[in-house]
Design an enzyme around this catalytic site. Structure first.
Site, short mmCIF file in Angstrom:
data_model
loop_
_atom_site.label_atom_id
_atom_site.label_comp_id
_atom_site.label_asym_id
_atom_site.label_seq_id
_atom_site.Cartn_x
_atom_site.Cartn_y
_atom_site.Cartn_z
N ASP A 111 30.94 37.56 40.17
CA ASP A 111 32.29 37.84 39.69
C ASP A 111 32.61 36.89 38.53
OD1 ASP A 111 34.85 39.47 40.53
OD2 ASP A 111 35.58 37.41 40.39
N TYR A 242 41.53 34.78 34.93
CA TYR A 242 41.86 36.02 34.23
C TYR A 242 42.70 35.72 32.99
CZ TYR A 242 40.34 38.41 38.51
OH TYR A 242 39.61 38.85 39.58
N HIS A 306 31.37 45.09 46.13
CA HIS A 306 31.53 44.03 45.13
C HIS A 306 31.02 42.67 45.59
CE1 HIS A 306 33.16 42.23 41.54
NE2 HIS A 306 33.89 41.37 42.25
#
Length: 329
Positions: A111, A242, A306
């Site tokens: 990730d 992010y 994921h």
């Protein structure tokens, strides 16, 4: 003989400690003896997400290290978004090597950890000699950022990460006793195919009530630890990864079109909505070799979402051991 045995006993025990990196405190786990492998976790996770791989690789003859990344767990967690560019985070990774007196290491990232590991091998090929990316394919820096490209495609109000970048979004993830199991469930291969998380379908978001204590594949102690970690740290630091992504793009024009030349491997789950968004057609070794000239294998895991390192820990460890053997032996 007793001295050697005692040293082996100490080194083969999982060690947890705080180390100073550029004057800031970071939490690291260490296990094993041998060539070094540094693990970088993603969101929402901590270093403990890599326990299965660390144990397997340590038993196979490697020195494994995992850190709580900046903003997570017991590591340094600045408030300012400007402290979360890849330049600072690659500095953290170099700092781990320096603090532990490791000359070179292979990076394994999942990730956001994969994204930062990819920048690290670009910036410091002298220290990072190989790369395993989980769930995030490498994309060279282009003319415009991924975020501007998504806006041009009309996805600003649909793509999940834009919502996570908004001020105060961390409150949406409270309490962690509900959000952590929900995220792990919806992003995995556990839900029916039509119900799984979809990164561009707000109706299938990751914070839906999963009405479960944990996915069937998840370790109960790992879930409890992760919930407690985010109860203590909150989610602001994690979401700042992010929020700092555009800054990383702005600071790295020198790396425009740069490719990864070190030996590398890409591991992804066929039920991962994010991977299917990034590459709707299965990427082949030939496809990726243009941006990973050193890539040696692409691994697609069936019935995995994921979180390959959590959903299929033995298979991921097996692939990593095989990959590391190509680099170090």
């Amino acid at each position: 003989m007793d001295t050697i045995k005692n040293k082996l006993n100490v080194d083969m025990t999982m060690k947890s400690s705080q180390i100073l990196i550029n004057g800031k405190s970071f939490h690291v786990l260490e296990k094993g003896i041998g060539p070094a492998v540094l693990f970088c976790h993603g969101f929402p996770d901590t270093a403990r997400g890599w326990i299965s791989q660390m144990e397997a690789l340590a038993n196979a003859g490697y020195y494994t290290i995992a850190l709580d990344m900046r903003g997570f767990g017991e590591s340094y967690a600045p408030v300012m978004v400007s402290e979360y560019s890849a330049l600072q985070i690659v500095g953290d990774l170099i700092g781990v090597l320096d603090a532990l007196k490791i000359p070179r290491a292979v990076l394994v990232g999942h990730d956001w950890g994969a994204d930062h590991a990819q920048r690290a091998v670009l910036m410091r090929p002298d220290r990072f000699v190989g790369l395993a990316s989980l769930s995030i394919p490498f994309a060279p820096r282009g003319k415009i950022s991924m975020w501007d490209e998504l806006r041009q495609r009309g996805l600003e109000n649909l793509y999940y990460a834009f919502g996570m970048m908004k001020e105060g979004a961390e409150m949406d993830f409270l309490p962690s006793r509900k959000s952590i199991p929900s995220i792990l469930y919806w992003l995995s291969a556990s839900p029916p195919e039509g119900d799984r998380w979809d990164p561009i379908n707000p109706a299938r978001h990751m914070l839906r009530d999963a009405d479960i204590l944990k996915p069937e594949w998840a370790d109960s102690e790992y879930i409890r630890y992760t919930i407690r970690a985010f109860e203590k740290s909150g989610f602001q630091g994690g979401l700042n990864h992010y929020r700092g992504a555009q800054l990383t793009f702005d600071l790295m024009p020198a790396f425009k079109d740069a490719v990864i030349r070190q030996p590398s491997i890409y591991i992804w789950g066929e039920a991962d909505g994010l991977c299917n968004f990034f590459h709707p057609n299965d990427p082949t070794l030939e496809d990726l070799s243009t941006i990973h000239p050193g890539i040696v294998k692409v691994v697609k895991l069936l019935k995995v979402g994921h979180f390959p390192h959590l959903e299929a820990p033995e298979r991921v460890s097996q692939e990593l051991i095989e990959f590391l053997g190509m680099i170090y032996y």
